[in-house]
Design an enzyme around this catalytic site. Structure first.
Site, PDB file in Angstrom:
ATOM      1  N   ILE A 124       0.863  -1.186   0.000  1.00  0.00           N
ATOM      2  CA  ILE A 124       0.000   0.000   0.000  1.00  0.00           C
ATOM      3  C   ILE A 124       0.897   1.233   0.000  1.00  0.00           C
ATOM      4  CG2 ILE A 124      -0.314  -0.099   2.555  1.00  0.00           C
ATOM      5  CD1 ILE A 124      -3.234   0.818   0.400  1.00  0.00           C
ATOM      6  N   THR A 127       2.552   7.002   2.051  1.00  0.00           N
ATOM      7  CA  THR A 127       3.567   7.896   2.609  1.00  0.00           C
ATOM      8  C   THR A 127       4.647   8.264   1.580  1.00  0.00           C
ATOM      9  OG1 THR A 127       3.192   6.710   4.666  1.00  0.00           O
ATOM     10  CG2 THR A 127       5.102   8.156   4.607  1.00  0.00           C
ATOM     11  N   THR A 159       5.876  -1.031   3.282  1.00  0.00           N
ATOM     12  CA  THR A 159       6.004  -2.428   3.710  1.00  0.00           C
ATOM     13  C   THR A 159       5.733  -3.343   2.516  1.00  0.00           C
ATOM     14  OG1 THR A 159       5.212  -1.791   5.889  1.00  0.00           O
ATOM     15  CG2 THR A 159       5.131  -4.141   5.360  1.00  0.00           C
ATOM     16  N   GLU A 246      -7.415  -1.145   7.673  1.00  0.00           N
ATOM     17  CA  GLU A 246      -5.999  -1.273   8.055  1.00  0.00           C
ATOM     18  C   GLU A 246      -5.851  -1.101   9.566  1.00  0.00           C
ATOM     19  OE1 GLU A 246      -3.260   1.097   5.740  1.00  0.00           O
ATOM     20  OE2 GLU A 246      -1.821   1.235   7.370  1.00  0.00           O
ATOM     21  N   GLN A 283       4.277  -8.539  45.578  1.00  0.00           N
ATOM     22  CA  GLN A 283       3.060  -7.831  45.180  1.00  0.00           C
ATOM     23  C   GLN A 283       3.314  -6.800  44.070  1.00  0.00           C
ATOM     24  OE1 GLN A 283       0.840  -5.138  47.884  1.00  0.00           O
ATOM     25  NE2 GLN A 283      -0.637  -6.795  47.983  1.00  0.00           N
ATOM     26  N   GLN A 340      10.510  -5.276  32.007  1.00  0.00           N
ATOM     27  CA  GLN A 340      10.859  -4.952  33.394  1.00  0.00           C
ATOM     28  C   GLN A 340      10.702  -6.186  34.287  1.00  0.00           C
ATOM     29  OE1 GLN A 340      12.160  -2.113  33.960  1.00  0.00           O
ATOM     30  NE2 GLN A 340      12.420  -2.316  36.163  1.00  0.00           N
ATOM     31  N   GLY A 344      17.050  -8.825  33.035  1.00  0.00           N
ATOM     32  CA  GLY A 344      18.013  -8.966  31.925  1.00  0.00           C
ATOM     33  C   GLY A 344      17.515  -9.897  30.836  1.00  0.00           C
ATOM     34  N   GLY A 368      -1.273   5.782  10.642  1.00  0.00           N
ATOM     35  CA  GLY A 368      -1.871   6.945  11.335  1.00  0.00           C
ATOM     36  C   GLY A 368      -1.424   6.904  12.786  1.00  0.00           C
TER      37      GLY A 368
HETATM   38  C1  LIG Z   1       7.877   0.154   9.714  1.00  0.00           C
HETATM   39  C2  LIG Z   1       6.957   1.060   8.980  1.00  0.00           C
HETATM   40  C3  LIG Z   1       6.146   0.559   7.967  1.00  0.00           C
HETATM   41  C4  LIG Z   1       5.315   1.410   7.256  1.00  0.00           C
HETATM   42  N1  LIG Z   1       4.574   0.907   6.203  1.00  0.00           N
HETATM   43  C5  LIG Z   1       3.902   1.780   5.397  1.00  0.00           C
HETATM   44  C6  LIG Z   1       3.248   1.306   4.203  1.00  0.00           C
HETATM   45  O1  LIG Z   1       3.229   0.106   3.910  1.00  0.00           O
HETATM   46  N2  LIG Z   1       2.643   2.204   3.404  1.00  0.00           N
HETATM   47  C7  LIG Z   1       2.642   3.541   3.681  1.00  0.00           C
HETATM   48  O2  LIG Z   1       2.090   4.307   2.906  1.00  0.00           O
HETATM   49  N3  LIG Z   1       3.239   4.012   4.807  1.00  0.00           N
HETATM   50  C8  LIG Z   1       3.871   3.166   5.651  1.00  0.00           C
HETATM   51  N4  LIG Z   1       4.498   3.638   6.778  1.00  0.00           N
HETATM   52  C9  LIG Z   1       4.485   5.056   7.041  1.00  0.00           C
HETATM   53  C10 LIG Z   1       3.621   5.450   8.223  1.00  0.00           C
HETATM   54  O3  LIG Z   1       2.259   5.322   7.919  1.00  0.00           O
HETATM   55  C11 LIG Z   1       4.034   6.869   8.593  1.00  0.00           C
HETATM   56  O4  LIG Z   1       5.326   6.771   9.202  1.00  0.00           O
HETATM   57  C12 LIG Z   1       3.065   7.556   9.526  1.00  0.00           C
HETATM   58  O5  LIG Z   1       1.856   7.825   8.858  1.00  0.00           O
HETATM   59  C13 LIG Z   1       3.652   8.885  10.060  1.00  0.00           C
HETATM   60  O6  LIG Z   1       4.158   9.644   9.028  1.00  0.00           O
HETATM   61  P1  LIG Z   1       5.666  10.242   9.116  1.00  0.00           P
HETATM   62  O7  LIG Z   1       6.569   9.142   9.519  1.00  0.00           O
HETATM   63  O8  LIG Z   1       5.928  10.939   7.836  1.00  0.00           O
HETATM   64  O9  LIG Z   1       5.606  11.264  10.305  1.00  0.00           O
HETATM   65  P2  LIG Z   1       5.058  12.773  10.261  1.00  0.00           P
HETATM   66  O10 LIG Z   1       3.759  12.831   9.581  1.00  0.00           O
HETATM   67  O11 LIG Z   1       6.144  13.639   9.759  1.00  0.00           O
HETATM   68  O12 LIG Z   1       4.842  13.039  11.803  1.00  0.00           O
HETATM   69  C14 LIG Z   1       5.927  13.199  12.716  1.00  0.00           C
HETATM   70  C15 LIG Z   1       5.326  13.394  14.105  1.00  0.00           C
HETATM   71  O13 LIG Z   1       4.457  14.535  14.077  1.00  0.00           O
HETATM   72  C16 LIG Z   1       3.176  14.157  14.547  1.00  0.00           C
HETATM   73  N5  LIG Z   1       2.129  14.920  13.856  1.00  0.00           N
HETATM   74  C17 LIG Z   1       1.917  15.073  12.530  1.00  0.00           C
HETATM   75  N6  LIG Z   1       0.811  15.785  12.320  1.00  0.00           N
HETATM   76  C18 LIG Z   1       0.300  16.100  13.535  1.00  0.00           C
HETATM   77  C19 LIG Z   1      -0.849  16.830  13.988  1.00  0.00           C
HETATM   78  N7  LIG Z   1      -1.711  17.350  13.133  1.00  0.00           N
HETATM   79  N8  LIG Z   1      -1.055  16.934  15.332  1.00  0.00           N
HETATM   80  C20 LIG Z   1      -0.177  16.391  16.213  1.00  0.00           C
HETATM   81  N9  LIG Z   1       0.910  15.694  15.839  1.00  0.00           N
HETATM   82  C21 LIG Z   1       1.147  15.558  14.523  1.00  0.00           C
HETATM   83  C22 LIG Z   1       3.044  12.689  14.218  1.00  0.00           C
HETATM   84  O14 LIG Z   1       2.059  12.066  15.004  1.00  0.00           O
HETATM   85  C23 LIG Z   1       4.448  12.204  14.542  1.00  0.00           C
HETATM   86  O15 LIG Z   1       4.560  12.014  15.926  1.00  0.00           O
HETATM   87  C24 LIG Z   1       5.278   2.782   7.566  1.00  0.00           C
HETATM   88  C25 LIG Z   1       6.077   3.289   8.603  1.00  0.00           C
HETATM   89  C26 LIG Z   1       6.898   2.447   9.310  1.00  0.00           C
HETATM   90  C27 LIG Z   1       7.758   3.029  10.394  1.00  0.00           C
END
Ligand SMILES: Cc1cc2nc3c(=O)[nH]c(=O)nc-3n(C[C@H](O)[C@H](O)[C@H](O)COP(=O)(O)OP(=O)(O)OC[C@H]3O[C@@H](n4cnc5c(N)ncnc54)[C@H](O)[C@@H]3O)c2cc1C
Length: 384
Positions: A124, A127, A159, A246, A283, A340, A344, A368
């Site tokens: 998919i 990004t 992915t 998803e 506990q 935790q 180790g 998301g």
């Molecule tokens: C291992 C892995 C697999 C993935 N697989 C796929 C895939 O198959 N297909 C695909 O399309 N994508 C994939 N992704 C991408 C993933 O969906 C994005 O990483 C994710 O949507 C966040 O986008 P970004 O990394 O660009 O972070 P950004 O959008 O740059 O965000 C950075 C930070 O800012 C915060 N932020 C952004 N906007 C706001 C807001 N309005 N309010 C508050 N906080 C905000 C975010 O929550 C985050 O903490 C994958 C990512 C990983 C790490």
């Protein structure tokens, strides 16, 4: 206690899937994680066994089951590895549902049926290097040329991207307009064998290493006319629809993983002795394990409520956002508490707990982020 309406048929399915997982998946997980790769045969086997289309209609190449059949599949995978659950759910819950929902008969025959029987691998593509959470700002674009399209741009963190045969991709097909930033986006089925499509890089990650994550580059890729999936300009709405399934899928395998992590910590707490007693008798630790179990139960109930709604065809944006948000936080809390509890032993590389500790971290970001789910929920409350 469980709210899930699993029938005897679901139980039998669970047993069959669990046997396959025990025989062909679990014994290889450590090696696959070390290799940062696993064979495409896993997709082929899962397809051959009928596991990739459990809740798809028979007319589209699936098994014709209800959504609870898919829940069984995701739970059995999530118990053993978040990474393997993720890669297979990209196939079953992310790249293929839009083909069924928006595809023509021809597209279903060409792409969906072979994907459900494991002959083709899907990914998919949302990004991009410059935009993740802000889907409306994507820049990858397709321009009409006669009845074909010319595709240019990049997709990031995809992915299965290094091995996919097709990518269900959102692309800009008209310039962004201030009045309607969500317009001008369309969905395509991108054949990765076309000239101009390139896997630029397989990205190395800290966890879920067996699941390949790719940076993709597209330069003047000539897409045939029937690559457009659904309606031109409706891609944003279509991808928002996809994201519901998803998010629910990752929530289902996430909570199953949290339960497995709790089981591991509990067994350890019963076996490990300190100061002349099993550590679980202290506990501080027994209450910690009780809290983990209680939180898991509450989140699972929310997820099963969403599954029930989804199974009845109800589009529950609010509940699904709550499920995705709570399971991401739950998994990270539970796995951290498990580390935790195990001291180790929880940090030894290659152990189940340490692998899942890194694997579960993505749950709060992918599909998301937590913050995005909170934004969705704030809007439903009339704030934010
Ligand atoms: C291992 C892995 C697999 C993935 N697989 C796929 C895939 O198959 N297909 C695909 O399309 N994508 C994939 N992704 C991408 C993933 O969906 C994005 O990483 C994710 O949507 C966040 O986008 P970004 O990394 O660009 O972070 P950004 O959008 O740059 O965000 C950075 C930070 O800012 C915060 N932020 C952004 N906007 C706001 C807001 N309005 N309010 C508050 N906080 C905000 C975010 O929550 C985050 O903490 C994958 C990512 C990983 C790490």
């Amino acid at each position: 206690m469980s709210l899930a309406p699993f029938t005897q048929e679901h139980d039998l399915l669970r047993q069959t899937i669990a046997e396959w997982v025990a025989a062909e998946v679990t014994p290889n997980l450590a090696q696959w994680e070390d290799d940062g790769w696993f064979s495409n045969d896993v997709f082929r086997r899962a397809g051959e066994l009928g596991f990739l289309g459990l809740a798809f209609p028979e007319s589209a190449g699936g098994q014709g089951g209800d959504y609870w059949s898919q829940v069984v599949f995701l739970e059995e995978l999530g118990k053993v590895s978040q990474a393997i659950a993720m890669v297979l759910s990209v196939q079953t819950d992310m790249s293929t549902p839009p083909l069924l929902k928006f595809g023509t008969e021809r597209q279903i025959d060409r792409w969906l049926k072979p994907a459900l029987n494991g002959e083709l691998i899907g990914a998919i593509g949302i990004t991009e290097p410059d935009t993740g959470s802000d889907v409306a700002s994507i820049r990858t674009n397709a321009v009409r040329d006669g009845d074909e399209w010319i595709l240019n741009g990049q997709k990031m963190y995809i992915t299965n991207g290094a091995r996919a045969d097709f990518i269900t991709m959102v692309v800009r097909t008209a310039p962004i307009e201030e009045a309607d930033p969500w317009g001008g986006i369309s969905m395509f089925i991108v054949d990765t064998s076309l000239d101009g499509f390139e896997v630029s890089q397989k990205l190395e990650k800290s966890g879920m290493k067996m699941s390949d994550t790719a940076l993709l580059f597209m330069e003047d890729v000539r897409l045939p006319p029937d690559s457009l999936l659904g309606v031109e300009g409706e891609g944003f709405k279509q991808i928002m629809w996809e994201l519901q399934g998803e998010r629910l899928g990752v929530s289902v395998f996430g909570v199953a993983g949290a339960k497995a992590v709790l089981d591991e910590a509990l067994s350890y707490a019963c076996e490990r002795h300190a100061f002349g007693r099993p550590i679980g008798d202290f506990q501080a630790l027994s209450h910690r394990l009780v809290d983990m179990a209680t939180e898991i139960e509450a989140v699972e109930a929310l997820i099963y409520e969403c599954c029930d709604l989804w199974n009845r065809g109800i589009y529950a944006t609010e509940e699904v956002a709550m499920a995705k948000l709570s399971v991401g936080e739950l998994c990270n809390k539970v796995v951290d508490e498990a580390v935790q509890t195990m001291g180790g032993a929880g940090l030894v590389e290659g152990s189940f707990i340490s692998r899942e500790w890194l694997g579960m971290r993505i749950g709060r970001i992918g599909g998301g982020s937590d913050e995005v789910q909170r934004q969705i929920l704030a809007k439903t409350m009339g704030i934010g």
